[in-house]
Design an enzyme around this catalytic site. Structure first.
Site, PDB file in Angstrom:
ATOM      1  N   CYS A  10       0.875  -1.192   0.000  1.00  0.00           N
ATOM      2  CA  CYS A  10       0.000   0.000   0.000  1.00  0.00           C
ATOM      3  C   CYS A  10       0.902   1.229   0.000  1.00  0.00           C
ATOM      4  O   CYS A  10       2.110   1.110  -0.234  1.00  0.00           O
ATOM      5  CB  CYS A  10      -0.972  -0.021   1.176  1.00  0.00           C
ATOM      6  SG  CYS A  10      -0.190   0.057   2.805  1.00  0.00           S
ATOM      7  N   ASN A  13       2.371   1.508   4.250  1.00  0.00           N
ATOM      8  CA  ASN A  13       2.703   0.267   4.976  1.00  0.00           C
ATOM      9  C   ASN A  13       2.427   0.383   6.475  1.00  0.00           C
ATOM     10  O   ASN A  13       3.111  -0.223   7.291  1.00  0.00           O
ATOM     11  CB  ASN A  13       4.162  -0.168   4.716  1.00  0.00           C
ATOM     12  CG  ASN A  13       4.481  -1.610   5.143  1.00  0.00           C
ATOM     13  OD1 ASN A  13       5.587  -1.898   5.571  1.00  0.00           O
ATOM     14  ND2 ASN A  13       3.536  -2.508   5.031  1.00  0.00           N
ATOM     15  N   CYS A  15      -1.283   0.945   7.339  1.00  0.00           N
ATOM     16  CA  CYS A  15      -2.718   0.655   7.505  1.00  0.00           C
ATOM     17  C   CYS A  15      -3.125  -0.600   6.731  1.00  0.00           C
ATOM     18  O   CYS A  15      -3.285  -1.676   7.307  1.00  0.00           O
ATOM     19  CB  CYS A  15      -3.574   1.847   7.072  1.00  0.00           C
ATOM     20  SG  CYS A  15      -3.415   3.282   8.156  1.00  0.00           S
ATOM     21  N   ARG A  16      -3.291  -0.473   5.411  1.00  0.00           N
ATOM     22  CA  ARG A  16      -3.891  -1.573   4.646  1.00  0.00           C
ATOM     23  C   ARG A  16      -2.976  -2.781   4.475  1.00  0.00           C
ATOM     24  O   ARG A  16      -3.397  -3.919   4.723  1.00  0.00           O
ATOM     25  CB  ARG A  16      -4.347  -1.062   3.268  1.00  0.00           C
ATOM     26  CG  ARG A  16      -5.477  -0.071   3.355  1.00  0.00           C
ATOM     27  CD  ARG A  16      -5.644   0.686   2.059  1.00  0.00           C
ATOM     28  NE  ARG A  16      -4.513   1.562   1.796  1.00  0.00           N
ATOM     29  CZ  ARG A  16      -4.322   2.259   0.691  1.00  0.00           C
ATOM     30  NH1 ARG A  16      -5.202   2.159  -0.295  1.00  0.00           N
ATOM     31  NH2 ARG A  16      -3.289   3.050   0.552  1.00  0.00           N
ATOM     32  N   SER A  17      -1.730  -2.556   4.027  1.00  0.00           N
ATOM     33  CA  SER A  17      -0.897  -3.743   3.735  1.00  0.00           C
ATOM     34  C   SER A  17      -0.472  -4.504   4.996  1.00  0.00           C
ATOM     35  O   SER A  17      -0.468  -5.746   4.960  1.00  0.00           O
ATOM     36  CB  SER A  17       0.302  -3.399   2.840  1.00  0.00           C
ATOM     37  OG  SER A  17       1.178  -2.487   3.439  1.00  0.00           O
ATOM     38  N   ASP A 129      -7.950   3.884   0.817  1.00  0.00           N
ATOM     39  CA  ASP A 129      -7.063   4.352   1.888  1.00  0.00           C
ATOM     40  C   ASP A 129      -7.898   4.876   3.069  1.00  0.00           C
ATOM     41  O   ASP A 129      -8.662   5.826   2.909  1.00  0.00           O
ATOM     42  CB  ASP A 129      -6.195   5.479   1.296  1.00  0.00           C
ATOM     43  CG  ASP A 129      -5.118   5.941   2.253  1.00  0.00           C
ATOM     44  OD1 ASP A 129      -5.156   5.542   3.431  1.00  0.00           O
ATOM     45  OD2 ASP A 129      -4.242   6.702   1.802  1.00  0.00           O
TER      46      ASP A 129
END
Ligand code: 4NP
Length: 163
Positions: A10, A13, A15-17, A129
């Site tokens: 993401c 690195n 939050c999402r990934s 995001d």
């Protein structure tokens, strides 16, 4: 036997990934497949190198019994295309950034949208995001990531005859 190597990517690195990394690791561990599938995550940007995931994401993930302990790192175009079989990006910006760094078609063919593997959210093409969003954004992103990781694992099991 070689492991299947997955890299979630993401922007930051944090939050999402790292959430996808932690959730996929939990699913893989539960199925006894950690000897066959290796998982990591990285960011396009280098602002959060060495940091734990965003406290909001850690807290929402912990409510679902996922402990996110990854330390932020930046995507490395010199080694990550070689080391990983699949690079799973979250949104169009990540896709364009990775495409820009790929050296050839073979590397680009490793890049997929994680959202390709959604089963229960057919309206979504990306994992948005949540960084500037509220509580509901973090919860929704976790719903999407849980759905897509389950779909990805089913696809990998079928393709690679994993049990
Ligand atoms: P992520 O969210 O890409 O899901 O980790 C973000 C985290 C940090 C920033 C942007 C997005 N940032 O600009 O620092």
């Amino acid at each position: 036997m070689d492991k299947i190597r997955l890299l979630f990517v993401c922007l930051g690195n944090i939050c999402r990934s790292p959430a996808a990394h932690g959730i996929m690791q939990e699913l893989v561990d539960r199925e006894g497949l950690s000897g066959r599938i290796f998982i990591d995550s990285a960011g396009i940007g280098g602002w959060h190198i060495g940091e734990l995931p965003d406290p909001r994401m850690r807290s929402h993930a912990a409510d679902r019994r996922y402990a996110l302990m990854h330390r932020g790192r930046q995507f490395d175009a010199q080694s990550d295309f070689d080391h990983f079989d699949m690079i799973l990006v979250m949104d169009e910006e990540n896709y364009a950034d990775i495409k820009h760094m790929a050296h050839n078609d073979k590397e680009m063919q490793k890049v997929h949208y994680l959202a390709e593997y959604l089963c229960h959210h057919p309206q979504e093409n990306t994992i948005p995001d949540p960084y500037y969003g509220g509580v509901e954004h973090f919860e929704y992103v976790l719903d999407l990531i849980e759905d897509a990781c389950a779909g990805l694992l089913e696809t990998l099991k079928k393709k690679n005859h994993l049990h």
